[in-house]
Design a protein around this motif. Structure first.
Motif, short mmCIF file in Angstrom:
data_model
loop_
_atom_site.label_atom_id
_atom_site.label_comp_id
_atom_site.label_asym_id
_atom_site.label_seq_id
_atom_site.Cartn_x
_atom_site.Cartn_y
_atom_site.Cartn_z
N PRO A 65 0.83 -1.21 0.00
CA PRO A 65 0.00 0.00 0.00
C PRO A 65 0.87 1.26 0.00
O PRO A 65 1.95 1.28 0.57
CB PRO A 65 -0.80 -0.12 1.30
CG PRO A 65 0.07 -0.95 2.19
CD PRO A 65 0.77 -1.93 1.29
N GLU A 66 0.36 2.30 -0.64
CA GLU A 66 1.12 3.56 -0.72
C GLU A 66 1.19 4.25 0.63
O GLU A 66 2.21 4.80 1.02
CB GLU A 66 0.46 4.49 -1.74
CG GLU A 66 1.18 5.81 -1.92
CD GLU A 66 0.54 6.68 -2.97
OE1 GLU A 66 1.16 7.69 -3.36
OE2 GLU A 66 -0.58 6.37 -3.42
N HIS A 67 0.07 4.20 1.36
CA HIS A 67 0.01 4.91 2.63
C HIS A 67 0.00 3.92 3.80
O HIS A 67 -0.92 3.13 3.94
CB HIS A 67 -1.24 5.79 2.68
CG HIS A 67 -1.34 6.77 1.56
ND1 HIS A 67 -0.45 7.82 1.41
CD2 HIS A 67 -2.20 6.85 0.50
CE1 HIS A 67 -0.76 8.51 0.32
NE2 HIS A 67 -1.82 7.95 -0.24
N ASN A 90 -2.51 2.19 -4.24
CA ASN A 90 -3.47 2.53 -3.20
C ASN A 90 -4.86 2.15 -3.69
O ASN A 90 -5.01 1.64 -4.80
CB ASN A 90 -3.39 4.02 -2.79
CG ASN A 90 -3.72 4.95 -3.95
OD1 ASN A 90 -4.71 4.76 -4.66
ND2 ASN A 90 -2.90 5.98 -4.13
N SER A 91 -5.87 2.37 -2.88
CA SER A 91 -7.20 1.88 -3.22
C SER A 91 -7.78 2.57 -4.45
O SER A 91 -8.69 2.04 -5.10
CB SER A 91 -8.16 2.06 -2.03
OG SER A 91 -8.19 3.42 -1.62
#
Length: 335
Positions: free
Chosen positions: A74-76, A109-110
């Motif tokens: 995930p990016e975050h 990310n989503s």
């Protein structure tokens, strides 16, 4: 001692030395295609004798494989999540390296999965491991559409998805049960991002425990979607005015912020309120008092996930869902 020339021989060199075609050599190496057993053994004997190591690109062409796996992160994520991802990656690498596979890291990310789309469209990998799963998951939908072998390291609510996860639901149910059995009446729950499947799964475990003991969850004591310290601080201050007996935290980052606010309020743990976390991590390691938490082996998770995706790539039947064990570590914060 073998000369450097012998060590760098190619498929063409083997073919010329034995008077066979390069296709025959490739078939002997890959174990696929029509080739006589005597010829296969002759090629393999020559290879062993000359310490031939097939080039991974040539080997990939022979077997229609890239010998690459994609791990999507995930990016975050917070610093508290870094240890989990690192340990999980170590597990993946430990298994992938033993079978000649390399790992490509992809960040998504989503909302934005363009880097994953690019890797798949360029046919760079044989399989994908998703390290974060979402309630609405564009990664899963894309990979299902493309027919690429993949699995989630975590649970998924999409049908037909292969999942390797820790048994978070049972773990959270058990820890919540232990709080109920201590006679605690007003148990608060504080959680993070509701788009993440793990949040949904942990809440389901919390709910299971209440249902098992015929108790009703008080909505005023459940606070999800708190993804920053300011919101957590405000919520904890409100909960203390409501005379809660205990605060259950979805993960160690939430627990760390909860404990910080309790210190500022001079609320004693466990004397005034008990605190426990549904995930143990570095943020809780040296806390005094020691914090009751659920412990999971992230490296084992990565190893099992990697073995599973390799089996999927080879066409081996695997269970759709593999749930790994956990440990409830009771410490001073809930005494």
């Amino acid at each position: 001692m073998e000369s450097e020339e012998n060590k760098n021989i190619t498929i063409a060199d083997v073919a010329e030395a034995l008077g066979v075609s390069k296709t025959t050599v490739s078939r002997a190496i890959s174990g696929k295609g029509r080739i006589g057993e005597a010829t296969r053994e002759r090629v393999l004997s020559y290879i062993r004798e000359h310490d031939y190591q097939p080039n991974v690109i040539a080997k990939g062409l022979a077997q229609s494989k890239t010998f690459n796996l994609c791990v999507v992160m995930p990016e975050h994520y917070g610093m508290s999540d870094l240890t989990f991802f690192q340990d999980c990656l170590f597990g993946i690498e430990k298994i992938s390296g033993t079978v000649g596979y390399d790992v490509l890291i992809c960040i998504c990310n989503s909302q934005d999965i363009s880097s994953l789309e690019r890797i798949i469209s360029n046919h760079k990998v044989d399989g994908v491991l998703l390290m974060c799963s979402y309630v609405k998951d564009a990664q899963v939908e894309f990979l299902q559409e493309k027919g690429v072998p993949f699995l989630t390291i975590g649970s998924s609510n999409y049908s037909g998805v292969i999942q390797v996860d820790h048994d978070h639901r049972s773990a959270c149910r058990e820890l919540t049960e232990l709080m109920i059995l201590k006679g605690l009446e007003r148990i608060a729950l504080i959680g993070g991002n509701e788009t993440h499947m793990v949040t949904k799964t942990r809440y389901a475990g919390f709910s299971d425990a209440y249902e098992q003991y015929g108790r009703e969850i008080d909505p005023a004591l459940v606070h999800l979607g708190l993804d920053n310290p300011v919101l957590i601080d405000k919520t904890v201050r409100e909960l203390i005015t409501m005379s809660v007996d205990a605060i259950l935290c979805m993960d160690d980052a939430v627990a760390n912020n909860v404990l910080k606010t309790l210190r500022e309020l001079h609320v004693k743990v466990p004397g005034d309120v008990k605190v426990a976390s549904f995930y143990n991590g570095l943020l809780l390691e040296n806390h005094l008092p020691a914090i009751t938490a659920l412990s999971f082996n992230a490296r084992e998770l990565g190893m099992v996930a990697c073995r599973t995706i390799l089996d999927v790539i080879e066409g081996v039947e695997v269970p759709q869902r593999n749930l790994l064990s956990y440990e409830v570590v009771m410490k001073e914060s809930t005494q």
